[in-house]
Scaffold this motif. Structure first.
Motif, PDB file in Angstrom:
ATOM      1  N   UNK A 150     -13.408  51.168  20.987  1.00  0.00           N
ATOM      2  CA  UNK A 150     -14.178  50.597  22.284  1.00  0.00           C
ATOM      3  C   UNK A 150     -15.821  51.523  22.290  1.00  0.00           C
ATOM      4  N   UNK A 151     -16.225  52.008  21.011  1.00  0.00           N
ATOM      5  CA  UNK A 151     -17.394  52.592  21.179  1.00  0.00           C
ATOM      6  C   UNK A 151     -18.478  51.825  21.530  1.00  0.00           C
ATOM      7  N   UNK A 152     -19.866  52.265  21.559  1.00  0.00           N
ATOM      8  CA  UNK A 152     -21.122  51.395  21.860  1.00  0.00           C
ATOM      9  C   UNK A 152     -21.248  50.506  20.535  1.00  0.00           C
ATOM     10  N   UNK A 153     -21.592  49.219  20.861  1.00  0.00           N
ATOM     11  CA  UNK A 153     -22.069  48.453  20.254  1.00  0.00           C
ATOM     12  C   UNK A 153     -23.234  48.785  19.423  1.00  0.00           C
ATOM     13  N   UNK A 154     -24.001  49.527  19.926  1.00  0.00           N
ATOM     14  CA  UNK A 154     -25.348  50.087  18.952  1.00  0.00           C
ATOM     15  C   UNK A 154     -24.920  50.805  17.766  1.00  0.00           C
ATOM     16  N   UNK A 155     -23.688  51.685  17.947  1.00  0.00           N
ATOM     17  CA  UNK A 155     -23.276  52.324  16.842  1.00  0.00           C
ATOM     18  C   UNK A 155     -22.665  51.231  15.813  1.00  0.00           C
ATOM     19  N   UNK A 156     -22.030  50.244  16.237  1.00  0.00           N
ATOM     20  CA  UNK A 156     -21.381  49.298  15.454  1.00  0.00           C
ATOM     21  C   UNK A 156     -22.539  48.765  14.569  1.00  0.00           C
ATOM     22  N   UNK A 157     -23.388  48.354  15.254  1.00  0.00           N
ATOM     23  CA  UNK A 157     -24.666  47.427  14.662  1.00  0.00           C
ATOM     24  C   UNK A 157     -25.568  48.387  13.613  1.00  0.00           C
ATOM     25  N   UNK A 158     -25.345  49.801  13.869  1.00  0.00           N
ATOM     26  CA  UNK A 158     -26.153  50.586  13.131  1.00  0.00           C
ATOM     27  C   UNK A 158     -25.274  50.547  11.847  1.00  0.00           C
ATOM     28  N   UNK A 159     -23.982  50.770  12.038  1.00  0.00           N
ATOM     29  CA  UNK A 159     -23.013  50.856  10.668  1.00  0.00           C
ATOM     30  C   UNK A 159     -23.046  49.360   9.925  1.00  0.00           C
ATOM     31  N   UNK A 160     -23.379  48.337  10.791  1.00  0.00           N
ATOM     32  CA  UNK A 160     -23.309  47.153  10.030  1.00  0.00           C
ATOM     33  C   UNK A 160     -24.640  47.017   9.123  1.00  0.00           C
ATOM     34  N   UNK A 161     -25.686  47.378   9.790  1.00  0.00           N
ATOM     35  CA  UNK A 161     -27.165  47.317   9.250  1.00  0.00           C
ATOM     36  C   UNK A 161     -26.989  48.061   8.200  1.00  0.00           C
ATOM     37  N   UNK A 162     -26.627  49.266   8.093  1.00  0.00           N
ATOM     38  CA  UNK A 162     -26.434  50.104   7.010  1.00  0.00           C
ATOM     39  C   UNK A 162     -25.606  49.433   5.463  1.00  0.00           C
ATOM     40  N   UNK A 163     -24.407  48.811   6.047  1.00  0.00           N
ATOM     41  CA  UNK A 163     -23.401  48.100   5.092  1.00  0.00           C
ATOM     42  C   UNK A 163     -24.690  47.012   4.541  1.00  0.00           C
ATOM     43  N   UNK A 164     -25.488  46.284   5.432  1.00  0.00           N
ATOM     44  CA  UNK A 164     -26.257  45.440   4.744  1.00  0.00           C
ATOM     45  C   UNK A 164     -27.485  45.908   3.843  1.00  0.00           C
ATOM     46  N   UNK A 165     -27.956  47.185   4.320  1.00  0.00           N
ATOM     47  CA  UNK A 165     -29.185  47.815   3.584  1.00  0.00           C
ATOM     48  C   UNK A 165     -28.502  48.066   2.057  1.00  0.00           C
ATOM     49  N   UNK A 166     -27.328  48.643   2.252  1.00  0.00           N
ATOM     50  CA  UNK A 166     -26.803  49.218   0.853  1.00  0.00           C
ATOM     51  C   UNK A 166     -26.619  47.986  -0.090  1.00  0.00           C
ATOM     52  N   UNK A 167     -26.020  46.982   0.408  1.00  0.00           N
ATOM     53  CA  UNK A 167     -25.491  45.825  -0.315  1.00  0.00           C
ATOM     54  C   UNK A 167     -26.833  45.218  -0.975  1.00  0.00           C
ATOM     55  N   UNK A 168     -27.874  45.116  -0.402  1.00  0.00           N
ATOM     56  CA  UNK A 168     -29.216  44.562  -0.763  1.00  0.00           C
ATOM     57  C   UNK A 168     -29.738  45.551  -1.680  1.00  0.00           C
TER      58      UNK A 168
END
Length: 161
Positions: A18-36
């Protein structure tokens, strides 16, 4: 799955579900950046340059200031990226004869040609990210993220007053 990804998924699903959405978005963004970035490496393009190329493919000939605004970074960051991209032969910077103040950034033929190679890579990353997710749910995510961006922009405007 990479060890780092395993740890992130464990973190979100078990440690702090139940942590903050901002943290989840940051991790998702990092995953997108790594994949790209993994895919861009084949063409010797940094993901930091990708964001500038995307804007220039749509609107070539912007000033460095306009480019900074559209990409959402500070002008010194744009200057550094453009200088590196110029050294790679992707862009040129020019002054207009009647305006020595502004530096305009134009794609070279080589920079323009990257579009047909790189855009499919980003599309591939997006397709992978939405695998096994119903299109309606993907649309909900898009709508929610856009509304969050709107809400935060409105808050920023209120803070500037």
């Amino acid at each position: 799955m990479a060890k780092e990804t395993d740890e992130i998924i464990h973190h979100w699903r078990e440690a702090v579900p139940n942590d903050r959405v901002a943290h989840l978005l940051r991790d998702a963004s990092r995953a997108f950046v790594r994949a790209l970035q993994i895919r861009l490496n084949k063409y010797n393009v940094q993901v930091g340059h990708w964001v500038f190329l995307r804007v220039l493919w749509e609107t070539d000939g912007l000033t460095q200031k306009e480019l900074s605004t559209l990409v959402g970074v500070m002008e010194p960051t744009t200057f550094t990226a453009i200088k590196a991209m110029e050294a790679q032969g992707y862009v040129v910077r020019v002054h207009l004869p009647n305006n020595k103040k502004n530096m305009y950034v134009h794609l070279t033929r080589q920079g323009r040609a990257l579009k047909t190679k790189l855009v499919p890579l980003a599309e591939e990353v997006n397709a992978i990210s939405t695998t096994d997710i119903e299109p309606e749910k993907v649309q909900v995510v898009r709508d929610v993220l856009l509304k969050m961006i709107e809400n935060l922009a409105a808050d920023e405007n209120r803070q500037d007053c």
